[in-house]
Write an enzyme that holds these catalytic residues in place. Structure first.
Site, mmCIF file in Angstrom:
data_model
loop_
_atom_site.group_PDB
_atom_site.id
_atom_site.type_symbol
_atom_site.label_atom_id
_atom_site.label_comp_id
_atom_site.label_asym_id
_atom_site.label_seq_id
_atom_site.Cartn_x
_atom_site.Cartn_y
_atom_site.Cartn_z
ATOM 1 N N THR A 16 0.837 -1.212 0.000
ATOM 2 C CA THR A 16 0.000 0.000 0.000
ATOM 3 C C THR A 16 0.868 1.258 0.000
ATOM 4 O O THR A 16 0.701 2.154 -0.842
ATOM 5 C CB THR A 16 -0.897 0.002 1.263
ATOM 6 O OG1 THR A 16 -1.674 -1.191 1.260
ATOM 7 C CG2 THR A 16 -1.802 1.212 1.307
ATOM 8 N N GLY A 138 -0.093 8.579 10.123
ATOM 9 C CA GLY A 138 -0.141 8.599 8.650
ATOM 10 C C GLY A 138 0.360 9.906 8.068
ATOM 11 O O GLY A 138 1.526 10.268 8.213
ATOM 12 N N LYS A 209 2.634 3.827 18.441
ATOM 13 C CA LYS A 209 2.698 5.251 18.067
ATOM 14 C C LYS A 209 2.773 6.144 19.303
ATOM 15 O O LYS A 209 3.505 7.144 19.314
ATOM 16 C CB LYS A 209 1.467 5.609 17.227
ATOM 17 C CG LYS A 209 1.455 4.897 15.881
ATOM 18 C CD LYS A 209 0.080 4.969 15.247
ATOM 19 C CE LYS A 209 0.038 4.335 13.876
ATOM 20 N NZ LYS A 209 -1.339 4.083 13.397
HETATM 21 P P1 NDP Z 1 1.781 -3.985 2.848
HETATM 22 O O1 NDP Z 1 1.539 -5.284 3.535
HETATM 23 O O2 NDP Z 1 0.771 -3.454 1.920
HETATM 24 O O3 NDP Z 1 3.190 -4.047 2.079
HETATM 25 C C1 NDP Z 1 4.313 -4.661 2.618
HETATM 26 C C2 NDP Z 1 5.359 -4.813 1.532
HETATM 27 O O4 NDP Z 1 6.507 -5.422 2.097
HETATM 28 C C3 NDP Z 1 4.905 -5.691 0.362
HETATM 29 O O5 NDP Z 1 5.326 -5.128 -0.842
HETATM 30 C C4 NDP Z 1 5.640 -7.009 0.594
HETATM 31 O O6 NDP Z 1 6.022 -7.680 -0.588
HETATM 32 C C5 NDP Z 1 6.893 -6.535 1.286
HETATM 33 N N1 NDP Z 1 7.417 -7.574 2.164
HETATM 34 C C6 NDP Z 1 6.786 -8.232 3.155
HETATM 35 N N2 NDP Z 1 7.606 -9.131 3.717
HETATM 36 C C7 NDP Z 1 8.777 -9.053 3.041
HETATM 37 C C8 NDP Z 1 10.004 -9.735 3.137
HETATM 38 N N3 NDP Z 1 10.188 -10.717 4.034
HETATM 39 N N4 NDP Z 1 10.996 -9.395 2.296
HETATM 40 C C9 NDP Z 1 10.798 -8.416 1.364
HETATM 41 N N5 NDP Z 1 9.656 -7.722 1.238
HETATM 42 C C10 NDP Z 1 8.657 -8.047 2.058
HETATM 43 O O7 NDP Z 1 2.084 -2.941 4.030
HETATM 44 P P2 NDP Z 1 1.823 -1.384 4.035
HETATM 45 O O8 NDP Z 1 2.336 -0.780 2.795
HETATM 46 O O9 NDP Z 1 0.431 -1.121 4.466
HETATM 47 O O10 NDP Z 1 2.735 -0.926 5.277
HETATM 48 C C11 NDP Z 1 4.129 -0.800 5.156
HETATM 49 C C12 NDP Z 1 4.654 -0.137 6.434
HETATM 50 O O11 NDP Z 1 4.039 1.140 6.586
HETATM 51 C C13 NDP Z 1 4.350 -0.895 7.731
HETATM 52 O O12 NDP Z 1 5.389 -0.684 8.637
HETATM 53 C C14 NDP Z 1 3.079 -0.214 8.226
HETATM 54 O O13 NDP Z 1 2.904 -0.334 9.607
HETATM 55 C C15 NDP Z 1 3.380 1.218 7.839
HETATM 56 N N6 NDP Z 1 2.241 2.094 7.690
HETATM 57 C C16 NDP Z 1 1.166 1.713 6.936
HETATM 58 C C17 NDP Z 1 0.105 2.577 6.762
HETATM 59 C C18 NDP Z 1 -1.080 2.219 5.939
HETATM 60 O O14 NDP Z 1 -2.042 2.988 5.907
HETATM 61 N N7 NDP Z 1 -1.080 1.085 5.242
HETATM 62 C C19 NDP Z 1 0.103 3.910 7.393
HETATM 63 C C20 NDP Z 1 1.298 4.208 8.150
HETATM 64 C C21 NDP Z 1 2.309 3.328 8.294
HETATM 65 P P3 NDP Z 1 4.949 -8.297 -1.633
HETATM 66 O O15 NDP Z 1 4.098 -7.134 -2.080
HETATM 67 O O16 NDP Z 1 5.794 -8.812 -2.741
HETATM 68 O O17 NDP Z 1 4.175 -9.325 -0.884
HETATM 69 N N1 HSE Z 2 -2.944 0.315 10.583
HETATM 70 C C1 HSE Z 2 -2.629 1.675 10.858
HETATM 71 C C2 HSE Z 2 -3.899 2.416 11.202
HETATM 72 C C3 HSE Z 2 -1.987 2.308 9.653
HETATM 73 O O1 HSE Z 2 -4.979 1.893 10.931
HETATM 74 O O2 HSE Z 2 -3.816 3.490 11.776
HETATM 75 C C4 HSE Z 2 -1.497 3.700 9.912
HETATM 76 O O3 HSE Z 2 -0.437 3.705 10.823
#
Ligand code: NDP
Ligand code: HSE
Length: 431
Positions: A16, A138, A209
């Site tokens: 994401t 976020g 957080k």
């Molecule tokens: P996703 O699960 O959507 O994406 C995670 C990514 O990491 C994927 O591309 C995945 O690969 C890759 N990945 C997972 N495991 C491995 C591994 N072992 N080796 C290499 N790559 C790996 O997560 P988000 O984008 O939602 O979140 C990412 C970070 O941002 C997290 O720390 C989350 O807490 C933080 N965050 C998220 C928010 C949100 O709204 N979603 C808001 C604020 C912070 P693949 O796609 O190939 O499976």
């Molecule tokens: N899972 C988290 C939330 C993403 O819902 O707030 C943003 O940190």
């Protein structure tokens, strides 16, 4: 002197947020280059599955199977870690990146809550940037707000709504009377929830957080293990309705306070009066209030989750690095962060909402009232609602202000009572 050559980025994680960062740089790249003084260019990417359709073109970037190898690329200045998880590949990459003297940008609150101090020390030792704006709230620039805007203040209290998924669920339950599980699936589909959504609904993500915010606000070492953590799993639609009749909305609120009694940190569902700004924070929005001794009350509010807002925070950090504007990650050198003992919550005074599901028979209310009386809890109001499908009856009590220890004692007295169908729910009343 600031360079005009591009800031070259190695990007780990294309989910994401990672895909959001690519989209944002595609759309706003030129404007960002003008603001940053130089272009920001992705040179290499890594994730698990190279073939996955991510809605963005990644063929133009160098693909790397071994995520940790990004830390050692000579053609990258900065690594952006968007994998997630407190340990594992994210931490391995973060450590290697900073050890090699490259800057690190991360959205990973779990990693920062558990290993933030170690990473800050490594960044300072290498004179490298460690930036984590996206890790809290976020797209809301609250880290920058505390590190920079409010840096001249002593901050005594910081609190707010820190989890978009929970706020989205509570808002939908409130507005549409829908079931918890239904709404969680919708939050997941929108990309708000963590890979393990129990981190959201059990309050762990908000606690990660809160511990980061507390550290920045008070100049203390991050103390995630001392956060008292509760979530929204046991909040019923009936609680939301009951709270509404009393003039409140239910929100998952994190509160941190520093004072002579130590460091208090708690994440818990609260009844928030409609007169309070947090009651009007809806959907996946987050809001953080910080109280400074000269600035007064600051309110930061905006989208707390999702691809666009989170990418906005990640790229803001990259812009700072491109401008060579970064300092100690926690606003002061890690060695100057102090340690405060955890404060005893039993001494806190407040009002409480207590909900019991009870057997519909004579003497039950008297038993609950006696437990309250014996513990010294004064009841402000008591509501009883008709029998549910399983024959149990909802009893909701609002207490007068008093010490939390007394409420805990009353609930302890009722533990195991044959009159109760299930665990009581205790929510604090904000304000
Ligand atoms: P996703 O699960 O959507 O994406 C995670 C990514 O990491 C994927 O591309 C995945 O690969 C890759 N990945 C997972 N495991 C491995 C591994 N072992 N080796 C290499 N790559 C790996 O997560 P988000 O984008 O939602 O979140 C990412 C970070 O941002 C997290 O720390 C989350 O807490 C933080 N965050 C998220 C928010 C949100 O709204 N979603 C808001 C604020 C912070 P693949 O796609 O190939 O499976
Ligand atoms: N899972 C988290 C939330 C993403 O819902 O707030 C943003 O940190």
């Amino acid at each position: 002197m600031t360079s005009t050559s591009p800031l070259r980025v190695a990007l780990a994680g294309l989910g994401t947020v990672g895909a959001g960062v690519i989209k944002l740089l595609d759309v706003n790249g030129e404007l960002i280059a003008r603001r940053a003084g130089r272009p920001i260019e992705i040179v290499a990417v890594s994730a698990r599955d190279r073939a996955k359709d991510r809605g963005v073109d990644i063929a133009r970037f160098d693909w790397v199977d071994d995520t940790a190898a990004l830390a050692h690329r000579a053609d990258a200045d900065v690594v952006v870690e968007l994998i997630g998880g407190s340990d594992g590949p994210a931490l391995t990459l973060a450590r290697a990146t900073l050890a090699g003297g490259k800057g690190l940008v991360t959205a990973n609150k779990a990693m920062m809550a558990h290993h933030g101090l170690e990473l800050a020390e490594a960044a300072e030792a290498a004179n490298a940037a460690l930036k984590f704006e996206a890790a809290v709230a976020g797209g809301v620039p609250v880290i920058k707000g505390l590190r920079e805007g409010a840096a001249a203040n002593e901050i005594g209290r910081v609190y707010g709504i820190l989890n978009g998924t929970c706020n989205f669920i509570l808002t939908k339950m409130e507005a549409e009377g829908r079931d918890f599980a239904d709404v969680l699936a919708e939050a997941q589909a929108l990309g708000f929830a963590e890979a393990d959504p129990s981190f959201d609904i059990d309050g762990v993500d908000a606690s990660h957080k809160l511990s980061i915010l507390a550290s920045l606000a008070f100049g203390t070492r991050p103390a995630f293990d001392d956060v008292a953590t509760g979530g929204i799993r046991h909040v019923l639609a009936a609680d939301i309705a009951e709270a509404a009749t009393l003039g409140y909305r239910i929100r998952l609120v994190g509160i941190a306070e520093a004072g002579p009694k130590g460091l208090f940190q708690r994440v818990h569902p609260h009844l928030v009066p409609l007169s309070h700004p947090l009651a009007h924070v809806s959907g996946a929005l987050n809001a953080v209030v910080a109280e400074g001794n000269f600035v007064g009350r600051l309110l930061f509010q905006g989208a707390g989750a999702g691809d666009g807002p989170t990418a906005s925070a990640v790229v803001a950090d990259l812009i700072d690095i491109a401008r060579d504007e970064f300092g100690p990650p926690y606003a002061m050198p890690a060695a100057q962060l102090t340690v405060l003992p955890p404060a005893d919550s039993g001494e806190r005074r407040g009002r409480a909402y207590l909900r019991f599901m009870v057997a519909d028979r004579v003497g039950v209310l008297a038993e609950i009232a006696a437990a309250m009386r014996d513990a010294g809890v004064s009841i402000e109001s008591l509501m009883q609602r008709g029998a549910s499908a399983d024959g149990s009856v909802l009893v909701a009590i609002v207490t007068h202000e008093g010490p939390e220890r007394a409420v805990a004692q009353a609930l302890e007295k009722l533990r195991g009572s044959q009159s109760l169908a299930g665990e009581p729910l205790w929510m604090h009343i904000l304000g």
